[in-house]
Design a protein around this motif. Structure first.
Motif, PDB file in Angstrom:
ATOM      1  N   TYR A 191       0.819  -1.226   0.000  1.00 52.67           N
ATOM      2  CA  TYR A 191       0.000   0.000   0.000  1.00 52.67           C
ATOM      3  C   TYR A 191       0.849   1.271   0.000  1.00 52.67           C
ATOM      4  CZ  TYR A 191      -4.074  -2.846   1.393  1.00 52.67           C
ATOM      5  OH  TYR A 191      -5.084  -3.769   1.455  1.00 52.67           O
ATOM      6  N   CYS A 238      -2.498   2.138  12.311  1.00 53.84           N
ATOM      7  CA  CYS A 238      -3.558   1.477  11.537  1.00 53.84           C
ATOM      8  C   CYS A 238      -4.849   1.708  12.320  1.00 53.84           C
ATOM      9  CB  CYS A 238      -3.255  -0.012  11.399  1.00 53.84           C
ATOM     10  SG  CYS A 238      -4.667  -1.017  10.888  1.00 53.84           S
ATOM     11  N   SER A 239      -5.800   2.410  11.707  1.00 59.08           N
ATOM     12  CA  SER A 239      -7.011   2.774  12.450  1.00 59.08           C
ATOM     13  C   SER A 239      -7.808   1.525  12.844  1.00 59.08           C
ATOM     14  CB  SER A 239      -7.862   3.737  11.638  1.00 59.08           C
ATOM     15  OG  SER A 239      -8.175   3.155  10.394  1.00 59.08           O
ATOM     16  N   CYS A 296     -11.876  -2.001   8.772  1.00 63.03           N
ATOM     17  CA  CYS A 296     -10.935  -1.091   8.118  1.00 63.03           C
ATOM     18  C   CYS A 296     -11.729   0.007   7.413  1.00 63.03           C
ATOM     19  CB  CYS A 296     -10.089  -1.865   7.111  1.00 63.03           C
ATOM     20  SG  CYS A 296      -9.231  -0.761   5.981  1.00 63.03           S
ATOM     21  N   THR A 298      -2.839   6.536   6.772  1.00 61.87           N
ATOM     22  CA  THR A 298      -1.732   6.343   7.718  1.00 61.87           C
ATOM     23  C   THR A 298      -0.522   5.724   7.007  1.00 61.87           C
ATOM     24  OG1 THR A 298      -2.917   4.363   8.430  1.00 61.87           O
ATOM     25  CG2 THR A 298      -3.040   6.293   9.853  1.00 61.87           C
ATOM     26  N   MET A 299      -0.784   4.790   6.091  1.00 59.97           N
ATOM     27  CA  MET A 299       0.313   4.239   5.280  1.00 59.97           C
ATOM     28  C   MET A 299       1.019   5.371   4.525  1.00 59.97           C
ATOM     29  SD  MET A 299       0.762   0.774   4.626  1.00 59.97           S
ATOM     30  CE  MET A 299       0.035  -0.713   5.287  1.00 59.97           C
TER      31      MET A 299
HETATM   32 FE1  SF4 Z   1      -5.083  -0.573   8.639  1.00 60.61          FE
HETATM   33 FE2  SF4 Z   1      -4.719   0.904   6.451  1.00 60.61          FE
HETATM   34 FE3  SF4 Z   1      -4.735  -1.769   6.262  1.00 60.61          FE
HETATM   35 FE4  SF4 Z   1      -6.994  -0.460   6.761  1.00 60.61          FE
HETATM   36  S1  SF4 Z   1      -5.748  -0.317   4.905  1.00 60.61           S
HETATM   37  S2  SF4 Z   1      -6.259  -2.268   7.826  1.00 60.61           S
HETATM   38  S3  SF4 Z   1      -6.279   1.231   8.059  1.00 60.61           S
HETATM   39  S4  SF4 Z   1      -3.239  -0.524   7.378  1.00 60.61           S
END
Ligand code: SF4
Ligand code: 13P
Length: 375
Positions: free
Chosen positions: A51, A112-113, A235, A329-330
């Motif tokens: 990601y 990671c939310s 997510c 966040t990524m």
């Molecule tokens: Fe966590 Fe981002 Fe993966 Fe969703 S996409 S689970 S917020 S790391």
């Protein structure tokens, strides 16, 4: 920013301040990252999740999904493991690597939310509440998705539980049922529900456990009847995908194929031709015949990169939503933070080290090792 130093004798300077990188231009940062990487050589490994934005992803020595990257972290000999991903991933790298290796997350705000939707206090309280109805440790195997804090992995270690990833969830849940009759699955209800469904568990035996309500919002009978208690977590990125997106795509492309990540809502998984981890999605679309058309339900950076890569083969790769679903966040890991981290390492300074406390790391490692063995 958190800073630490390597060994006293190797310190060459005060840590370089991040502010000095904020205004630097992208092209300059790309060169500085390459130069720092070259200076650090084999002392450094960069692990990148799919990601990540292209401007940092291209610098990863190894890319992968959570399972693949966990394995790399446990196998590398590098002194510094810089993680292009989110906090729980860097924690796993710290737990699985040797004590003398150093895991680094270029921006500590890259969380990671979904992982934040479960915490130790809530999980402990849930255990106490469930213990009023049944003997928790004799009846329930706690299973945590790898997208969770290290103390939750340690909780699973302490209570005979295990960790899973999006790749191995059904296999791990089978392992969990071989230990005890029920599973408490956190924090992602979608992954838990889809995995349970694939194993043939009826939906009514997978009620949602809401940790913010007394007894999870369930009756005693629902708890006794449950096979998997699904933590009320999800997510925010994947929950944007809708069954209607699939219907529209199929109407436009009757020969098209749909592939989704199991963090997507149940109806989306149910209506997809394929469901799997980020690595699985990349592999499946990459290996498909040329000219095929794909609707992909996962994070935007991955889909955009895949679409570009598949163009020369005449494959159409379309993102599932009309809304931009980027993992914000990524995206905090940018060339500024990567260059700052690496140039500090070159100067002998460690910034943003992720260090899980020893006792917690020991218990968490137990569950990660169980997972790696079982998958
Ligand atoms: Fe966590 Fe981002 Fe993966 Fe969703 S996409 S689970 S917020 S790391
Ligand atoms: P993968 O393990 O499939 O890469 O998933 C990690 C993640 O956070 C997906 O949102």
């Amino acid at each position: 920013m958190q800073t630490a130093t390597i060994k006293a004798e190797s310190i060459k300077s005060e840590p370089i301040r991040f502010e000095r990188f904020m205004a630097a231009r992208d092209a300059e940062l790309q060169e500085r990252i390459l130069a720092a990487k070259a200076r650090l050589g084999k002392r450094l490994v960069i692990l990148g999740h799919h990601y990540q934005q292209e401007s940092v992803y291209r610098h990863a020595d190894y890319t992968g999904d959570s399972l693949k990257l966990s394995r790399y972290a446990g196998e590398t000999d590098a002194e510094f493991i810089v993680f292009l991903g989110v906090h729980f991933m860097a924690e796993v790298a710290d737990i699985l690597s040797r004590p003398d290796q150093i895991a680094i997350l270029p921006d500590l705000a890259a969380g990671c939310s979904m992982a934040d939707m479960a915490n130790l206090a809530k999980v402990e309280r849930s255990r106490r509440e469930l213990s009023k109805v049944l003997d928790f440790d004799a009846t329930i195997t706690p299973v945590t998705y790898i997208n969770s804090a290290a103390d939750l992995k340690a909780f699973c270690g302490e209570h005979g539980g295990i960790v899973c990833t999006s790749t191995n969830a059904p296999k791990i849940i089978e392992w969990a049922f071989a230990q005890r009759e029920k599973v408490l699955f956190f924090p992602d209800q979608n992954l838990g529900r889809w995995s349970g469904y694939k194993m043939g568990i009826p939906l009514e035996q997978m009620p949602v456990w809401n940790p913010d309500q007394p007894m999870g919002g369930l009756t005693e009978e629902q708890i006794r009847n449950a096979k998997i208690l699904l933590w009320k977590g999800h997510c925010a990125v994947h929950q944007m995908f809708r069954e209607q997106n699939i219907t529209r795509f199929r109407a436009e492309h009757p020969d098209g194929l749909v592939i989704s990540h199991p963090e997507s809502p149940f109806e989306v998984c149910l209506n997809s031709d394929y469901v799997g981890s980020t690595e699985y999605i990349l592999k499946t679309v990459s290996e498909a015949p040329s000219g095929t058309k794909w609707l992909v339900g996962t994070e935007l950076n991955l889909v955009n990169r895949l679409a570009e890569k598949m163009k020369p083969e005449g494959k159409l790769v379309q993102f599932m939503s009309h809304v931009i679903c980027e993992c914000s966040t990524m995206a905090r890991i940018d060339p500024q933070h990567l260059a700052w981290t690496l140039e500090n390492l070159v100067e002998g300074n460690i910034v943003n080290q992720i260090k899980v406390p020893d006792a917690e790391a020991r218990l968490a490692k137990l569950t990660l090792d169980r997972m790696l063995e079982a998958s």
